[in-house]
Design an enzyme around this catalytic site. Structure first.
Site, PDB file in Angstrom:
ATOM      1  N   GLU A  30      -0.751   1.391  -5.494  1.00  0.00           N
ATOM      2  CA  GLU A  30      -0.521   0.185  -4.712  1.00  0.00           C
ATOM      3  C   GLU A  30      -0.452  -1.055  -5.604  1.00  0.00           C
ATOM      4  OE1 GLU A  30      -3.561   0.175  -1.637  1.00  0.00           O
ATOM      5  OE2 GLU A  30      -3.712   2.348  -1.783  1.00  0.00           O
ATOM      6  N   HIS A  34       0.864  -1.205   0.000  1.00  0.00           N
ATOM      7  CA  HIS A  34       0.000   0.000   0.000  1.00  0.00           C
ATOM      8  C   HIS A  34       0.899   1.254   0.000  1.00  0.00           C
ATOM      9  CE1 HIS A  34      -3.089   2.810   1.290  1.00  0.00           C
ATOM     10  NE2 HIS A  34      -3.974   1.871   1.541  1.00  0.00           N
TER      11      HIS A  34
HETATM   12  O1  TA6 Z   1      -6.079   1.602  -0.571  1.00  0.00           O
HETATM   13  C1  TA6 Z   1      -7.073   2.520  -0.406  1.00  0.00           C
HETATM   14  C2  TA6 Z   1      -7.789   2.244   0.906  1.00  0.00           C
HETATM   15  O2  TA6 Z   1      -8.299   0.945   0.920  1.00  0.00           O
HETATM   16  C3  TA6 Z   1      -8.861   3.324   1.062  1.00  0.00           C
HETATM   17  O3  TA6 Z   1     -10.161   2.843   0.922  1.00  0.00           O
HETATM   18  C4  TA6 Z   1      -8.524   4.003   2.363  1.00  0.00           C
HETATM   19  O4  TA6 Z   1      -9.393   3.857   3.362  1.00  0.00           O
HETATM   20  C5  TA6 Z   1      -7.098   3.584   2.598  1.00  0.00           C
HETATM   21  O5  TA6 Z   1      -6.895   2.342   2.009  1.00  0.00           O
HETATM   22  C6  TA6 Z   1      -6.451   3.707   3.959  1.00  0.00           C
HETATM   23  O6  TA6 Z   1      -6.779   2.697   4.850  1.00  0.00           O
HETATM   24  P1  TA6 Z   1      -6.260   2.772   6.335  1.00  0.00           P
HETATM   25  O7  TA6 Z   1      -6.827   1.576   7.038  1.00  0.00           O
HETATM   26  O8  TA6 Z   1      -4.767   2.721   6.307  1.00  0.00           O
HETATM   27  O9  TA6 Z   1      -6.758   4.067   6.912  1.00  0.00           O
END
Ligand code: TA6
Length: 297
Positions: A271, A168
């Site tokens: 990602e 991510h």
């Molecule tokens: O990758 C995008 C995502 O899935 C979004 O929907 C957003 O919420 C983000 O990840 C961040 O997630 P987190 O749990 O790290 O706040």
């Protein structure tokens, strides 16, 4: 078993290239500095926190408001989402390995002067309570003038399992309004900000509001173009059938406690994933590697 700072430095420090410090007491961080690049990797989550090739501005973004605390994910860097991506019932968002403390398994300089750091974890009672499978995970981070992050999943049990996963990755950019992502044109994506509608990507990705998309069935490189500096960042991938692009924009940002006001302007996530419908089935004894190689052009 937690590795103490002393044990880590005795067993794994590499002269003039790698030593271990603590982000806060009890959270060890591998600090890498070679003629090719500097980087840091927290053992908590096997979380790459920074990478800066020699002569370049930082490539990876971490929030000024990031929280470094056992059991809490860090806002920025490269959180590892595994064995699911996103929410799953009452279980931790994005899986459980981004908040586990990983073990260092090895560290060395390779023939071309890149620092290769190996971290691992395997199942235990805490993971079995959330996901009842036997596994071994290894993250190999290769730090040089490019950065390669490779996450290998081994099914060490007797039953097959399926996973979703993501590197991510949060990237730094000068101004999100002047940032584009190339490489996804013509593909389709699940648009999380439009009730998961399936949309078609026309041209490069541009950012004009909250963006949260799973590009499916794509193995293509993505290229981030910073329209202010002209810098381009290429993300090449392996073992990945989907790419997620995320920016929370100004409204969502206000609800994110570990992001400072206005910070969405200087970041975006691209990602390397197997997300949404792109799950990976791993038979008993099977192995899968998800990898991204990041370079600055
Ligand atoms: O990758 C995008 C995502 O899935 C979004 O929907 C957003 O919420 C983000 O990840 C961040 O997630 P987190 O749990 O790290 O706040």
């Amino acid at each position: 078993m937690t590795q103490t700072l002393n044990t880590l430095n005795t067993n794994f420090a590499v002269p003039n290239a790698l030593r271990f410090t603590e982000a806060v007491p009890g959270l060890p961080v591998a600090e890498i500095s070679t003629p090719l690049a500097t980087a840091s990797v927290a053992l908590h989550g096997a979380h790459v926190l920074s990478w800066q090739p020699a002569g370049q501005a930082p490539v990876i973004w971490v929030s000024k408001a990031a929280i470094f605390e056992l059991g809490k994910p860090v806002r920025g860097g490269v959180p590892l989402c595994w064995p699911w991506f996103g929410p799953l019932a009452d279980k931790p968002m994005h899986g459980f390995v981004r908040t586990m403390v990983w073990q260092v398994r090895g560290a060395e300089l390779d023939a071309s002067g890149q620092l290769v750091l190996r971290l691992g974890i395997s199942d235990d009672a805490s993971t079995r309570a959330l996901w009842d499978f036997a596994f071994d995970l290894e993250l190999v981070v290769t730090v040089g003038s490019t950065l390669t992050i490779a996450l290998t999943t081994r099914n060490t049990g007797a039953a097959p399992f399926s996973i979703n996963q993501a590197l991510h990755t949060y990237f730094a950019t000068s101004d999100i309004h002047q940032t584009t992502v190339q490489g996804l044109a013509g593909g389709s994506y699940i648009n999380k900000v439009q009730n998961f509608a399936v949309c078609q990507q026309e041209g490069d990705v541009v950012f004009t509001g909250e963006t949260d998309r799973i590009y499916t069935d794509t193995t293509a490189d993505s290229v981030i173009v910073d329209g202010v500096t002209g810098r381009t960042i290429r993300i090449a991938k392996q073992g990945s059938a989907s790419t997620v692009v995320w920016n929370p924009w100004s409204e969502k940002e206000k609800n994110i406690v570990d992001m400072a006001a206005g910070e969405h302007r200087q970041m975006l996530c691209v990602e390397t994933c197997n997300a949404g419908p792109d799950s990976i089935s791993i038979p008993a004894g099977g192995v899968h590697t998800l990898a991204a190689t990041i370079s600055v052009e």
